[in-house]
Design an enzyme around this catalytic site. Structure first.
Site, PDB file in Angstrom:
ATOM      1  N   HIS A  21      -9.560   0.980   4.724  1.00  0.00           N
ATOM      2  CA  HIS A  21      -8.331   1.120   5.612  1.00  0.00           C
ATOM      3  C   HIS A  21      -8.773   2.185   6.690  1.00  0.00           C
ATOM      4  O   HIS A  21      -9.327   3.241   6.493  1.00  0.00           O
ATOM      5  CB  HIS A  21      -7.168   1.965   4.483  1.00  0.00           C
ATOM      6  CG  HIS A  21      -6.025   1.723   5.150  1.00  0.00           C
ATOM      7  ND1 HIS A  21      -5.268   2.815   6.194  1.00  0.00           N
ATOM      8  CD2 HIS A  21      -4.902   0.735   5.048  1.00  0.00           C
ATOM      9  CE1 HIS A  21      -4.241   2.573   6.271  1.00  0.00           C
ATOM     10  NE2 HIS A  21      -3.731   1.485   5.847  1.00  0.00           N
ATOM     11  N   GLY A  63       2.522   2.625  10.974  1.00  0.00           N
ATOM     12  CA  GLY A  63       3.494   3.587  10.655  1.00  0.00           C
ATOM     13  C   GLY A  63       4.105   4.079  11.968  1.00  0.00           C
ATOM     14  O   GLY A  63       4.739   5.020  12.198  1.00  0.00           O
ATOM     15  N   GLU A 117      -5.342  -4.774  10.585  1.00  0.00           N
ATOM     16  CA  GLU A 117      -4.415  -3.868  10.773  1.00  0.00           C
ATOM     17  C   GLU A 117      -4.714  -3.206  11.821  1.00  0.00           C
ATOM     18  O   GLU A 117      -5.374  -2.142  12.023  1.00  0.00           O
ATOM     19  CB  GLU A 117      -4.314  -2.611   9.656  1.00  0.00           C
ATOM     20  CG  GLU A 117      -3.928  -3.444   8.280  1.00  0.00           C
ATOM     21  CD  GLU A 117      -3.390  -2.305   7.149  1.00  0.00           C
ATOM     22  OE1 GLU A 117      -2.239  -2.553   6.979  1.00  0.00           O
ATOM     23  OE2 GLU A 117      -4.046  -1.478   7.115  1.00  0.00           O
ATOM     24  N   GLU A 137      -7.100   4.573   7.598  1.00  0.00           N
ATOM     25  CA  GLU A 137      -6.769   6.039   7.280  1.00  0.00           C
ATOM     26  C   GLU A 137      -8.135   6.641   6.747  1.00  0.00           C
ATOM     27  O   GLU A 137      -8.409   7.694   6.948  1.00  0.00           O
ATOM     28  CB  GLU A 137      -5.654   6.407   6.472  1.00  0.00           C
ATOM     29  CG  GLU A 137      -4.410   6.259   7.399  1.00  0.00           C
ATOM     30  CD  GLU A 137      -3.031   5.352   6.394  1.00  0.00           C
ATOM     31  OE1 GLU A 137      -3.288   5.627   5.285  1.00  0.00           O
ATOM     32  OE2 GLU A 137      -2.452   5.043   7.197  1.00  0.00           O
ATOM     33  N   SER A 166       3.439  -2.065  10.391  1.00  0.00           N
ATOM     34  CA  SER A 166       4.829  -1.981  10.737  1.00  0.00           C
ATOM     35  C   SER A 166       5.628  -3.263  10.229  1.00  0.00           C
ATOM     36  O   SER A 166       6.531  -4.026  11.089  1.00  0.00           O
ATOM     37  CB  SER A 166       5.341  -1.403  12.193  1.00  0.00           C
ATOM     38  OG  SER A 166       4.958   0.033  12.247  1.00  0.00           O
ATOM     39  N   GLY A 179       2.595  -0.989   4.291  1.00  0.00           N
ATOM     40  CA  GLY A 179       2.673   0.381   4.084  1.00  0.00           C
ATOM     41  C   GLY A 179       4.118   0.940   3.743  1.00  0.00           C
ATOM     42  O   GLY A 179       4.971   0.477   2.575  1.00  0.00           O
ATOM     43  N   GLY A 180       4.930   1.396   4.755  1.00  0.00           N
ATOM     44  CA  GLY A 180       6.266   2.178   4.543  1.00  0.00           C
ATOM     45  C   GLY A 180       7.364   1.043   3.932  1.00  0.00           C
ATOM     46  O   GLY A 180       8.008   1.754   2.932  1.00  0.00           O
ATOM     47  N   ASN A 216       0.798  -1.045  -0.128  1.00  0.00           N
ATOM     48  CA  ASN A 216      -0.195  -0.112   0.033  1.00  0.00           C
ATOM     49  C   ASN A 216       0.930   1.355   0.011  1.00  0.00           C
ATOM     50  O   ASN A 216       1.421   1.444   0.970  1.00  0.00           O
ATOM     51  CB  ASN A 216      -0.842   0.079   1.155  1.00  0.00           C
ATOM     52  CG  ASN A 216      -1.698   1.466   1.177  1.00  0.00           C
ATOM     53  OD1 ASN A 216      -1.813   2.081   0.426  1.00  0.00           O
ATOM     54  ND2 ASN A 216      -2.297   1.417   2.622  1.00  0.00           N
ATOM     55  N   TRP A 217       0.963   1.695  -1.154  1.00  0.00           N
ATOM     56  CA  TRP A 217       2.092   2.894  -1.448  1.00  0.00           C
ATOM     57  C   TRP A 217       1.625   4.151  -0.704  1.00  0.00           C
ATOM     58  O   TRP A 217       2.292   5.264  -0.170  1.00  0.00           O
ATOM     59  CB  TRP A 217       2.409   3.284  -2.899  1.00  0.00           C
ATOM     60  CG  TRP A 217       3.261   2.078  -3.497  1.00  0.00           C
ATOM     61  CD1 TRP A 217       3.466   0.888  -2.918  1.00  0.00           C
ATOM     62  CD2 TRP A 217       3.664   2.049  -4.712  1.00  0.00           C
ATOM     63  NE1 TRP A 217       4.386  -0.027  -3.775  1.00  0.00           N
ATOM     64  CE2 TRP A 217       4.206   0.839  -4.899  1.00  0.00           C
ATOM     65  CE3 TRP A 217       3.421   2.901  -5.904  1.00  0.00           C
ATOM     66  CZ2 TRP A 217       5.034   0.427  -6.202  1.00  0.00           C
ATOM     67  CZ3 TRP A 217       4.024   2.458  -7.105  1.00  0.00           C
ATOM     68  CH2 TRP A 217       4.903   1.134  -7.121  1.00  0.00           C
ATOM     69  N   LYS A 218       0.262   4.238  -0.455  1.00  0.00           N
ATOM     70  CA  LYS A 218      -0.337   5.280   0.146  1.00  0.00           C
ATOM     71  C   LYS A 218      -0.226   6.789  -0.716  1.00  0.00           C
ATOM     72  O   LYS A 218      -0.017   6.392  -1.955  1.00  0.00           O
ATOM     73  CB  LYS A 218       0.055   5.680   1.494  1.00  0.00           C
ATOM     74  CG  LYS A 218      -0.260   4.411   2.556  1.00  0.00           C
ATOM     75  CD  LYS A 218      -0.116   4.633   4.134  1.00  0.00           C
ATOM     76  CE  LYS A 218      -0.177   3.315   4.659  1.00  0.00           C
ATOM     77  NZ  LYS A 218      -0.398   3.553   6.241  1.00  0.00           N
TER      78      LYS A 218
HETATM   79  P1  13P Z   1       2.916   0.664   7.724  1.00  0.00           P
HETATM   80  O1  13P Z   1       3.557  -0.723   7.084  1.00  0.00           O
HETATM   81  O2  13P Z   1       3.804   1.732   7.103  1.00  0.00           O
HETATM   82  O3  13P Z   1       2.777   0.470   9.256  1.00  0.00           O
HETATM   83  O4  13P Z   1       1.525   0.697   7.188  1.00  0.00           O
HETATM   84  C1  13P Z   1       0.509  -0.459   7.411  1.00  0.00           C
HETATM   85  C2  13P Z   1      -0.495   0.031   6.483  1.00  0.00           C
HETATM   86  O5  13P Z   1      -1.334   0.846   6.904  1.00  0.00           O
HETATM   87  C3  13P Z   1      -0.655  -0.539   5.086  1.00  0.00           C
HETATM   88  O6  13P Z   1      -1.942  -0.548   4.752  1.00  0.00           O
END
Ligand code: 13P
Length: 255
Positions: free
Chosen positions: A98, A176, A170, A100, A216, A237-238, A11-13
């Site tokens: 998600h 994050g 999640e 967010e 994470s 994510g990251g 998930n590149w956000k």
């Molecule tokens: P991180 O891996 O950056 O914690 O993000 C997780 C995430 O929200 C994937 O959708």
């Protein structure tokens, strides 16, 4: 060993630019074999889906996904993206609900449910996200919150539809933050989710659904998550913004 094919999605956000999106997709595509048996999915920002599709090439083993969509297939919804549009660009997956989107954009379980149904109707595979906040966990409400989210987000789906979806657990406090859930904390909730899916359909259907962990995930903690019986992959994510890290995680989930 599970009979479910593991799936690791990036998930590149709202990150990267067009050139970086293309380069990252090309790097992942070139090294996809490192993932072994794990299915790889890249979820770039919507405006770069086509760029990433081109970088992956026509018959790539790396699947393409989106991070969100509207639940209508067309119409007066300024600024929104419709499910058939994503399909048109080559998406097979779409992340829905998600945390967010739930917290920053007010998506309720009812909204996530409408989007999940729309994705399935359009022929997209939804990756439906659930997870508790730190306050909810510390208040002992994790199971209640996740139960409400799973049952609300997946309400009314037929067993045939449920069988197709991916669920991502999640925990919001792990996203994050560098604070990954312990493998046992994650496994406990994954087992709960599989039990809920069993109640919505049947244990046989629930046994087929892939449940990803997200929050994470890094190459150095992926292996301990991967050995848990109900963790079938990761939503990253990251670490998905670096080909080395993303593929390292995928490898930990593959054979
Ligand atoms: P991180 O891996 O950056 O914690 O993000 C997780 C995430 O929200 C994937 O959708």
């Amino acid at each position: 060993m599970t009979h479910r094919r593991t799936i690791v999605a990036g998930n590149w956000k709202m990150n990267l630019d067009r050139a970086k999106a293309r380069d990252l997709a090309a790097a992942v595509a070139a090294r996809a074999a490192e993932a072994g048996t794990t299915e790889l999915v890249l979820c770039p920002p919507a405006v770069y889906v086509e760029t990433v599709a081109a970088a992956l090439g026509g018959s790539s083993p790396v699947a393409l996904g989106a991070q969100n969509m509207h639940d209508h297939s067309s119409g007066a919804f300024t600024g929104e993206v419709a499910p058939p549009m994503l399909l048109d660009l080559g998406c097979r997956y779409v992340i829905l609900g998600h945390s967010e989107r739930r917290t920053l954009f007010g998506e309720t379980d009812a909204v996530v449910n409408a989007k999940t149904r729309a994705a399935l109707a359009a022929g997209l595979t939804p990756i439906v996200c659930v997870g508790e906040t730190l306050e909810e966990r510390e208040g002992g409400r994790t199971a209640a919150v996740v139960t409400t989210q799973v049952q609300g987000s997946l309400a009314g789906l037929t067993p045939t539809d449920l069988e197709k979806i991916v669920v991502a657990y999640e925990p919001v406090w792990a996203i994050g933050t560098g604070k990954v859930a312990t493998p046992l904390q994650a496994q406990e909730v994954h087992a709960l989710i599989r039990g809920l899916l069993g109640g919505l359909a049947s244990p046989a259907v629930a046994a087929k659904v892939r449940i990803q962990y997200g929050g994470s995930v890094k190459p150095d903690n992926a292996a301990d998550l991967a050995v848990q019986p109900d963790i079938d992959g990761a939503l990253v994510g990251g670490a998905s913004l670096k080909a080395d890290d993303f593929l390292g995680i995928a490898k930990a989930f593959g054979v």
